[in-house]
Scaffold this active site. Structure first.
Site, PDB file in Angstrom:
ATOM      1  N   ASP A  67       0.782  -1.146   0.032  1.00 47.77           N
ATOM      2  CA  ASP A  67      -0.015   0.023  -0.079  1.00 47.77           C
ATOM      3  C   ASP A  67       0.744   1.222  -0.157  1.00 47.77           C
ATOM      4  OD1 ASP A  67      -1.699   2.244   1.100  1.00 47.77           O
ATOM      5  OD2 ASP A  67      -3.019   0.558   1.619  1.00 47.77           O
TER       6      ASP A  67
ATOM      7  N   ASN B 206       1.437   5.758  -9.677  1.00 44.59           N
ATOM      8  CA  ASN B 206       0.474   5.546 -10.559  1.00 44.59           C
ATOM      9  C   ASN B 206      -1.031   5.677  -9.481  1.00 44.59           C
ATOM     10  OD1 ASN B 206      -1.579   4.931 -13.102  1.00 44.59           O
ATOM     11  ND2 ASN B 206      -1.964   3.406 -11.425  1.00 44.59           N
TER      12      ASN B 206
ATOM     13  N   TYR C  31      -9.530  15.532  -5.099  1.00 52.34           N
ATOM     14  CA  TYR C  31      -8.692  14.757  -6.428  1.00 52.34           C
ATOM     15  C   TYR C  31      -8.171  16.013  -6.894  1.00 52.34           C
ATOM     16  CZ  TYR C  31      -7.777  12.518 -10.670  1.00 52.34           C
ATOM     17  OH  TYR C  31      -6.975  12.023 -11.784  1.00 52.34           O
TER      18      TYR C  31
ATOM     19  N   LYS D 289      -3.941  16.591  -6.337  1.00 55.82           N
ATOM     20  CA  LYS D 289      -3.202  16.424  -7.596  1.00 55.82           C
ATOM     21  C   LYS D 289      -2.333  17.627  -7.892  1.00 55.82           C
ATOM     22  CE  LYS D 289      -4.057  12.269  -9.286  1.00 55.82           C
ATOM     23  NZ  LYS D 289      -2.878  11.138  -9.541  1.00 55.82           N
TER      24      LYS D 289
ATOM     25  N   VAL E 233      -9.174   8.660 -20.402  1.00 55.19           N
ATOM     26  CA  VAL E 233      -8.940   7.088 -20.539  1.00 55.19           C
ATOM     27  C   VAL E 233     -10.076   6.562 -19.846  1.00 55.19           C
ATOM     28  CG1 VAL E 233      -7.298   5.122 -20.304  1.00 55.19           C
ATOM     29  CG2 VAL E 233      -6.421   7.444 -20.342  1.00 55.19           C
TER      30      VAL E 233
ATOM     31  N   THR F 102     -11.052   3.651 -17.806  1.00 50.33           N
ATOM     32  CA  THR F 102     -10.667   2.515 -17.032  1.00 50.33           C
ATOM     33  C   THR F 102     -11.724   2.154 -15.962  1.00 50.33           C
ATOM     34  OG1 THR F 102      -9.907   4.231 -15.330  1.00 50.33           O
ATOM     35  CG2 THR F 102      -8.301   3.336 -16.763  1.00 50.33           C
TER      36      THR F 102
HETATM   37  N1  LIG Z   1      -8.313   7.320 -16.333  1.00 48.38           N
HETATM   38  C1  LIG Z   1      -8.085   8.619 -16.615  1.00 48.38           C
HETATM   39  O1  LIG Z   1      -8.950   9.333 -17.454  1.00 48.38           O
HETATM   40  C2  LIG Z   1      -7.326   9.592 -15.984  1.00 48.38           C
HETATM   41  C3  LIG Z   1      -7.132  11.010 -16.260  1.00 48.38           C
HETATM   42  C4  LIG Z   1      -6.151  11.677 -15.686  1.00 48.38           C
HETATM   43  C5  LIG Z   1      -5.244  11.159 -14.948  1.00 48.38           C
HETATM   44  N2  LIG Z   1      -5.445   9.843 -14.298  1.00 48.38           N
HETATM   45  C6  LIG Z   1      -4.439   9.470 -13.400  1.00 48.38           C
HETATM   46  O2  LIG Z   1      -3.862   8.086 -13.734  1.00 48.38           O
HETATM   47  C7  LIG Z   1      -3.633   7.194 -12.781  1.00 48.38           C
HETATM   48  C8  LIG Z   1      -4.377   5.935 -12.744  1.00 48.38           C
HETATM   49  O3  LIG Z   1      -5.781   6.155 -13.165  1.00 48.38           O
HETATM   50  P1  LIG Z   1      -6.806   4.950 -13.397  1.00 48.38           P
HETATM   51  O4  LIG Z   1      -7.871   5.616 -14.180  1.00 48.38           O
HETATM   52  O5  LIG Z   1      -6.133   3.789 -13.930  1.00 48.38           O
HETATM   53  O6  LIG Z   1      -7.039   4.631 -11.754  1.00 48.38           O
HETATM   54  P2  LIG Z   1      -8.072   3.379 -11.359  1.00 48.38           P
HETATM   55  O7  LIG Z   1      -8.432   2.624 -12.400  1.00 48.38           O
HETATM   56  O8  LIG Z   1      -9.069   4.018 -10.407  1.00 48.38           O
HETATM   57  O9  LIG Z   1      -6.837   2.390 -10.533  1.00 48.38           O
HETATM   58  C9  LIG Z   1      -6.228   2.977  -9.642  1.00 48.38           C
HETATM   59  C10 LIG Z   1      -5.220   2.483  -8.751  1.00 48.38           C
HETATM   60  O10 LIG Z   1      -4.749   3.051  -7.725  1.00 48.38           O
HETATM   61  C11 LIG Z   1      -4.453   1.814  -6.756  1.00 48.38           C
HETATM   62  N3  LIG Z   1      -4.548   2.228  -5.274  1.00 48.38           N
HETATM   63  C12 LIG Z   1      -5.345   3.094  -4.905  1.00 48.38           C
HETATM   64  N4  LIG Z   1      -5.011   3.368  -3.890  1.00 48.38           N
HETATM   65  C13 LIG Z   1      -3.684   2.671  -3.322  1.00 48.38           C
HETATM   66  C14 LIG Z   1      -2.959   2.602  -2.435  1.00 48.38           C
HETATM   67  N5  LIG Z   1      -2.971   3.175  -0.984  1.00 48.38           N
HETATM   68  N6  LIG Z   1      -1.739   1.654  -2.398  1.00 48.38           N
HETATM   69  C15 LIG Z   1      -1.607   1.097  -3.481  1.00 48.38           C
HETATM   70  N7  LIG Z   1      -2.378   1.500  -4.500  1.00 48.38           N
HETATM   71  C16 LIG Z   1      -3.321   2.030  -4.450  1.00 48.38           C
HETATM   72  C17 LIG Z   1      -5.643   0.807  -7.067  1.00 48.38           C
HETATM   73  O11 LIG Z   1      -5.682  -0.294  -6.435  1.00 48.38           O
HETATM   74  P3  LIG Z   1      -6.810  -1.114  -5.720  1.00 48.38           P
HETATM   75  O12 LIG Z   1      -7.093  -2.040  -6.830  1.00 48.38           O
HETATM   76  O13 LIG Z   1      -6.096  -1.750  -4.505  1.00 48.38           O
HETATM   77  O14 LIG Z   1      -7.655  -0.126  -5.428  1.00 48.38           O
HETATM   78  C18 LIG Z   1      -5.634   0.897  -8.406  1.00 48.38           C
HETATM   79  O15 LIG Z   1      -4.499   0.092  -8.808  1.00 48.38           O
HETATM   80  C19 LIG Z   1      -4.044   7.884 -11.657  1.00 48.38           C
HETATM   81  O16 LIG Z   1      -3.192   8.789 -10.802  1.00 48.38           O
HETATM   82  C20 LIG Z   1      -5.160   9.141 -12.063  1.00 48.38           C
HETATM   83  O17 LIG Z   1      -5.218  10.249 -11.330  1.00 48.38           O
HETATM   84  C21 LIG Z   1      -6.345   9.105 -14.772  1.00 48.38           C
END
Ligand SMILES: NC(=O)c1ccc[n+]([C@@H]2O[C@H](COP(=O)([O-])OP(=O)(O)OC[C@H]3O[C@@H](n4cnc5c(N)ncnc54)[C@H](OP(=O)(O)O)[C@@H]3O)[C@@H](O)[C@H]2O)c1
Length: 265
Positions: free
Chosen positions: A56, A84, A164, A168, A197, A199
């Site tokens: 974590d 990430n 958020y 950030k 993206v 996700t």
């Molecule tokens: N998707 C987008 O459009 C978008 C846009 C702008 C920026 N981003 C950035 O890109 C990154 C990834 O986004 P995403 O959309 O892939 O997010 P996501 O699908 O919500 O995945 C979040 C990840 O963070 C992990 N996590 C959360 N808290 C944690 C902790 N305390 N220790 C370890 N791992 C932890 C989660 O693990 P668990 O499975 O254990 O919860 C999961 O693997 C983020 O930093 C986000 O701000 C994404």
């Protein structure tokens, strides 16, 4: 073979980084708080250059152990760290600072966001710093978002997604501080936004969909020609890896979009 650690690798963009980096022949350390629950990591676990470690990013002891495990796997160094992991509480995502149901919930959401989104990357970077210092590439990449950009937020006149965006925005300063603190050691620190993206693991509810449409409408104020269709994690990660591969020390401290500039969409 370069080594990469991806923190927050269980799903979404983090998992895609792991898959893509493995496919490119790298040694990959995947940090996840519950790796046994990650179908994606489990499906990759037979890969000989993948090391899955339970950690974590808010847990100092777990991070110390993870760095020790990584040292054993790589021979004592790490080339690239990708921060990430992210905290986002769906229940309060669309609250503004003035309409949380209670002050307690506002405090809790902001505290949790800072704990994971700001302290998490700091604790992870510090835990892996001794290994990164011994690496050859010395790159620390942290995922950020255009929602943290003050100019974009003002232009869009978008007051929601508060904790958020605020956490950030602080992360951008963290990146600059690291770049300055380690500027004589050949490090490249980069904040990067992955673009828009998909996700999501489940389809949004009707209520969420309404909020998403409001947010996309706000984005259109800044980017009227933008077509609001999310890209896949695979497309986003390949684009970002192109930027990461070409990152130089001169760019250390920068925060860029997937277009390698400040154009967020
Ligand atoms: N998707 C987008 O459009 C978008 C846009 C702008 C920026 N981003 C950035 O890109 C990154 C990834 O986004 P995403 O959309 O892939 O997010 P996501 O699908 O919500 O995945 C979040 C990840 O963070 C992990 N996590 C959360 N808290 C944690 C902790 N305390 N220790 C370890 N791992 C932890 C989660 O693990 P668990 O499975 O254990 O919860 C999961 O693997 C983020 O930093 C986000 O701000 C994404």
């Amino acid at each position: 073979m370069p080594s990469y650690a991806v923190a927050g690798a269980s799903r979404g963009i983090g998992l895609q980084f792991v898959a893509e980096l493995l496919a490119r022949g790298n040694v990959v350390i995947a940090l996840a708080r519950n790796p046994e629950n990650s179908e994606g990591l489990q499906s990759l676990k037979d890969n000989k250059t993948l090391h899955i470690i339970k950690a974590d990013i808010t847990d100092l002891v777990a991070l110390k152990n993870a760095a020790e495990e990584t040292a054993k796997a790589t021979g004592g160094s790490l080339d690239v760290l990708i921060n990430n992991g992210v905290y986002q509480n769906k229940a309060h995502l669309y609250n503004t600072l003035v309409d949380f149901p209670s002050t307690e919930e506002l405090i809790s959401d902001l505290t949790n966001s800072f704990q994971t989104n700001v302290l998490g990357p700091i604790l992870t970077t510090n835990a892996f710093l001794p290994l990164l210092r011994k690496g050859t590439l010395k790159k620390v990449i942290t995922l950020n978002t255009g929602l943290a950009d003050v100019d974009l937020t003002s232009k869009c006149e978008y007051p929601k997604i508060t904790s958020y965006s605020i956490s950030k925005a602080a992360l951008e300063m963290v990146n600059v501080k690291y770049a300055l603190a380690l500027k004589d050691e050949g490090f490249s620190f980069l904040n990067i936004s992955p673009g828009f993206v998909n996700t999501a693991q489940t389809a949004p509810s009707e209520e969420e969909m309404k909020e998403i449409m409001v947010m996309l409408g706000a984005f259109k104020k800044a980017y009227p020609d933008w077509t609001p269709v999310p890209v896949s994690p695979a497309e986003s990660v390949c684009t970002m890896l192109g930027i990461i591969d070409n990152l130089t020390v001169e760019q250390s401290g920068k925060f860029v979009s997937h277009k390698n500039n400040r154009e967020w969409l």
